[in-house]
Design a protein around this motif. Structure first.
Motif, PDB file in Angstrom:
ATOM      1  N   ASP A 116      -8.818 -35.870  25.802  1.00  0.00           N
ATOM      2  CA  ASP A 116      -9.791 -34.777  25.694  1.00  0.00           C
ATOM      3  C   ASP A 116      -9.117 -33.473  25.271  1.00  0.00           C
ATOM      4  O   ASP A 116      -9.665 -32.708  24.471  1.00  0.00           O
ATOM      5  N   MET A 117      -7.927 -33.233  25.813  1.00  0.00           N
ATOM      6  CA  MET A 117      -7.205 -32.020  25.429  1.00  0.00           C
ATOM      7  C   MET A 117      -6.765 -32.088  23.974  1.00  0.00           C
ATOM      8  O   MET A 117      -6.851 -31.098  23.234  1.00  0.00           O
ATOM      9  N   VAL A 118      -6.283 -33.253  23.559  1.00  0.00           N
ATOM     10  CA  VAL A 118      -5.859 -33.422  22.162  1.00  0.00           C
ATOM     11  C   VAL A 118      -7.046 -33.209  21.229  1.00  0.00           C
ATOM     12  O   VAL A 118      -6.942 -32.490  20.215  1.00  0.00           O
ATOM     13  N   LYS A 119      -8.186 -33.788  21.568  1.00  0.00           N
ATOM     14  CA  LYS A 119      -9.373 -33.659  20.713  1.00  0.00           C
ATOM     15  C   LYS A 119      -9.850 -32.211  20.653  1.00  0.00           C
ATOM     16  O   LYS A 119     -10.256 -31.738  19.579  1.00  0.00           O
ATOM     17  N   ALA A 125      -9.916 -44.130  20.308  1.00  0.00           N
ATOM     18  CA  ALA A 125      -9.709 -45.560  20.060  1.00  0.00           C
ATOM     19  C   ALA A 125      -8.246 -45.951  20.180  1.00  0.00           C
ATOM     20  O   ALA A 125      -7.898 -46.927  20.858  1.00  0.00           O
ATOM     21  N   ARG A 126      -7.368 -45.181  19.544  1.00  0.00           N
ATOM     22  CA  ARG A 126      -5.952 -45.550  19.581  1.00  0.00           C
ATOM     23  C   ARG A 126      -5.340 -45.275  20.944  1.00  0.00           C
ATOM     24  O   ARG A 126      -4.413 -45.962  21.373  1.00  0.00           O
ATOM     25  N   GLY A 127      -5.857 -44.272  21.646  1.00  0.00           N
ATOM     26  CA  GLY A 127      -5.379 -44.029  22.999  1.00  0.00           C
ATOM     27  C   GLY A 127      -5.697 -45.203  23.910  1.00  0.00           C
ATOM     28  O   GLY A 127      -4.842 -45.650  24.694  1.00  0.00           O
ATOM     29  N   GLN A 128      -6.910 -45.725  23.809  1.00  0.00           N
ATOM     30  CA  GLN A 128      -7.282 -46.883  24.621  1.00  0.00           C
ATOM     31  C   GLN A 128      -6.478 -48.116  24.222  1.00  0.00           C
ATOM     32  O   GLN A 128      -6.072 -48.913  25.082  1.00  0.00           O
ATOM     33  N   ASP A 129      -6.241 -48.279  22.924  1.00  0.00           N
ATOM     34  CA  ASP A 129      -5.416 -49.405  22.466  1.00  0.00           C
ATOM     35  C   ASP A 129      -4.007 -49.306  23.039  1.00  0.00           C
ATOM     36  O   ASP A 129      -3.414 -50.297  23.454  1.00  0.00           O
ATOM     37  N   TYR A 130      -3.487 -48.090  23.044  1.00  0.00           N
ATOM     38  CA  TYR A 130      -2.129 -47.867  23.542  1.00  0.00           C
ATOM     39  C   TYR A 130      -2.036 -48.220  25.027  1.00  0.00           C
ATOM     40  O   TYR A 130      -1.078 -48.866  25.468  1.00  0.00           O
ATOM     41  N   LEU A 131      -3.047 -47.820  25.792  1.00  0.00           N
ATOM     42  CA  LEU A 131      -3.065 -48.168  27.216  1.00  0.00           C
ATOM     43  C   LEU A 131      -3.043 -49.677  27.411  1.00  0.00           C
ATOM     44  O   LEU A 131      -2.309 -50.203  28.247  1.00  0.00           O
ATOM     45  N   GLY A 132      -3.869 -50.362  26.615  1.00  0.00           N
ATOM     46  CA  GLY A 132      -3.958 -51.804  26.764  1.00  0.00           C
ATOM     47  C   GLY A 132      -2.757 -52.555  26.233  1.00  0.00           C
ATOM     48  O   GLY A 132      -2.292 -53.526  26.837  1.00  0.00           O
ATOM     49  N   GLU A 133      -2.226 -52.079  25.103  1.00  0.00           N
ATOM     50  CA  GLU A 133      -1.156 -52.806  24.434  1.00  0.00           C
ATOM     51  C   GLU A 133       0.222 -52.510  25.012  1.00  0.00           C
ATOM     52  O   GLU A 133       1.086 -53.390  25.055  1.00  0.00           O
ATOM     53  N   PHE A 134       0.437 -51.261  25.434  1.00  0.00           N
ATOM     54  CA  PHE A 134       1.778 -50.906  25.880  1.00  0.00           C
ATOM     55  C   PHE A 134       1.850 -50.529  27.353  1.00  0.00           C
ATOM     56  O   PHE A 134       2.631 -51.097  28.106  1.00  0.00           O
ATOM     57  N   ALA A 147     -14.593 -38.689  12.900  1.00  0.00           N
ATOM     58  CA  ALA A 147     -13.795 -39.924  12.908  1.00  0.00           C
ATOM     59  C   ALA A 147     -12.374 -39.664  13.377  1.00  0.00           C
ATOM     60  O   ALA A 147     -11.764 -40.501  14.052  1.00  0.00           O
ATOM     61  N   ILE A 148     -11.829 -38.495  13.033  1.00  0.00           N
ATOM     62  CA  ILE A 148     -10.478 -38.146  13.468  1.00  0.00           C
ATOM     63  C   ILE A 148     -10.434 -38.052  14.992  1.00  0.00           C
ATOM     64  O   ILE A 148      -9.487 -38.519  15.641  1.00  0.00           O
ATOM     65  N   LEU A 149     -11.468 -37.477  15.573  1.00  0.00           N
ATOM     66  CA  LEU A 149     -11.540 -37.391  17.031  1.00  0.00           C
ATOM     67  C   LEU A 149     -11.762 -38.776  17.653  1.00  0.00           C
ATOM     68  O   LEU A 149     -11.192 -39.091  18.701  1.00  0.00           O
ATOM     69  N   MET A 208      -9.496 -27.998  13.107  1.00  0.00           N
ATOM     70  CA  MET A 208     -10.363 -28.425  12.008  1.00  0.00           C
ATOM     71  C   MET A 208     -11.455 -27.410  11.723  1.00  0.00           C
ATOM     72  O   MET A 208     -11.945 -27.304  10.593  1.00  0.00           O
ATOM     73  N   ALA A 209     -11.844 -26.633  12.752  1.00  0.00           N
ATOM     74  CA  ALA A 209     -12.865 -25.601  12.553  1.00  0.00           C
ATOM     75  C   ALA A 209     -12.387 -24.508  11.612  1.00  0.00           C
ATOM     76  O   ALA A 209     -13.194 -23.792  11.008  1.00  0.00           O
ATOM     77  N   THR A 210     -11.088 -24.367  11.476  1.00  0.00           N
ATOM     78  CA  THR A 210     -10.518 -23.338  10.591  1.00  0.00           C
ATOM     79  C   THR A 210     -10.215 -23.886   9.197  1.00  0.00           C
ATOM     80  O   THR A 210      -9.762 -23.139   8.332  1.00  0.00           O
ATOM     81  N   MET A 211     -10.455 -25.162   8.993  1.00  0.00           N
ATOM     82  CA  MET A 211     -10.110 -25.807   7.726  1.00  0.00           C
ATOM     83  C   MET A 211     -11.315 -25.877   6.806  1.00  0.00           C
ATOM     84  O   MET A 211     -12.460 -25.982   7.251  1.00  0.00           O
ATOM     85  N   THR A 212     -11.062 -25.826   5.517  1.00  0.00           N
ATOM     86  CA  THR A 212     -12.129 -25.909   4.521  1.00  0.00           C
ATOM     87  C   THR A 212     -12.317 -27.351   4.079  1.00  0.00           C
ATOM     88  O   THR A 212     -11.475 -28.215   4.323  1.00  0.00           O
TER      89      THR A 212
END
Length: 208
Positions: A139-142, A62-71, A55-57, A149-153
């Protein structure tokens, strides 16, 4: 005046019908209450940790696409239609496409406000909005977030104190369950209205 046997039979038949309708109405009302409770509770449990990471990814997309559309879209529009030139732009040019003259001077850096137009970042110079990164480098951010996240418990995500019973299904399963409950609730309410109408026709008052 004494009732005939036929009248008694008819009366008893109506009584039985009323009792059956009332029992069915009460059952439907109870099911409505249970389904409403289920709908209220379904969104409340956390998802499994793997789905939280996913969901974090998804949030980045989702927010990137919103940002493109909104701003960004509106920024491009304002830039292209003389809305970023401030008081230096003639009123008759506002809303019209930039002319060759303005485009050349903007690209050469000689057109003040237009040359300094902010098309990507929502804030002013010296500030930054992560959503711009999500929009243009998602894609780079994700990939970076996924590596972290792979290093997180599970404890890092707040699951240490939760029992299995306190963790719900994943988002896809939850959405299906919520939709099914909503459909069931709509059908139950329709059934309730039909039963209430039938009871009222027989002279029986119902609540709701």
């Amino acid at each position: 005046m004494a009732l005939t046997q036929q009248e008694m039979d008819t009366f008893n038949q109506v009584k039985n019908i009323v009792a059956a309708l009332q029992a069915e109405y009460a059952d439907v009302c109870a099911n409505i209450e249970a389904t409403e409770k289920q709908l209220a509770e379904l969104p409340l449990l956390p998802v499994p940790v793997a789905d939280l990471k996913a969901a974090i990814l998804d949030f980045v997309d989702a927010r990137g696409q919103d940002y493109l559309g909104e701003f960004v879209k509106s920024s491009i529009k304002d830039f292209a239609t003389n809305a970023m030139g401030g008081s230096s732009v003639s009123a008759n040019l506002m809303g019209s496409p930039l002319r060759f003259k303005e485009l050349e001077s903007a690209c050469s850096g000689n057109n003040g406000a237009i040359s300094n137009a902010q098309l990507i970042t929502q804030f002013g110079k010296g500030q930054f909005n992560d959503l711009a990164l999500y929009a243009f480098f998602g894609d780079m951010v994700k990939a970076g977030l996924n590596n972290v996240m792979a290093t997180m418990t599970d404890e890092d995500f707040g699951y240490a104190k939760l029992t299995p019973e306190q963790i719900g299904t994943d988002r896809a399963t939850r959405r299906l369950a919520i939709q099914a409950a909503q459909d069931q609730l709509a059908a139950l309410r329709e059934s309730k209205a039909t039963l209430a109408s039938s009871l009222r026709q027989l002279g029986i008052t119902v609540n709701g």
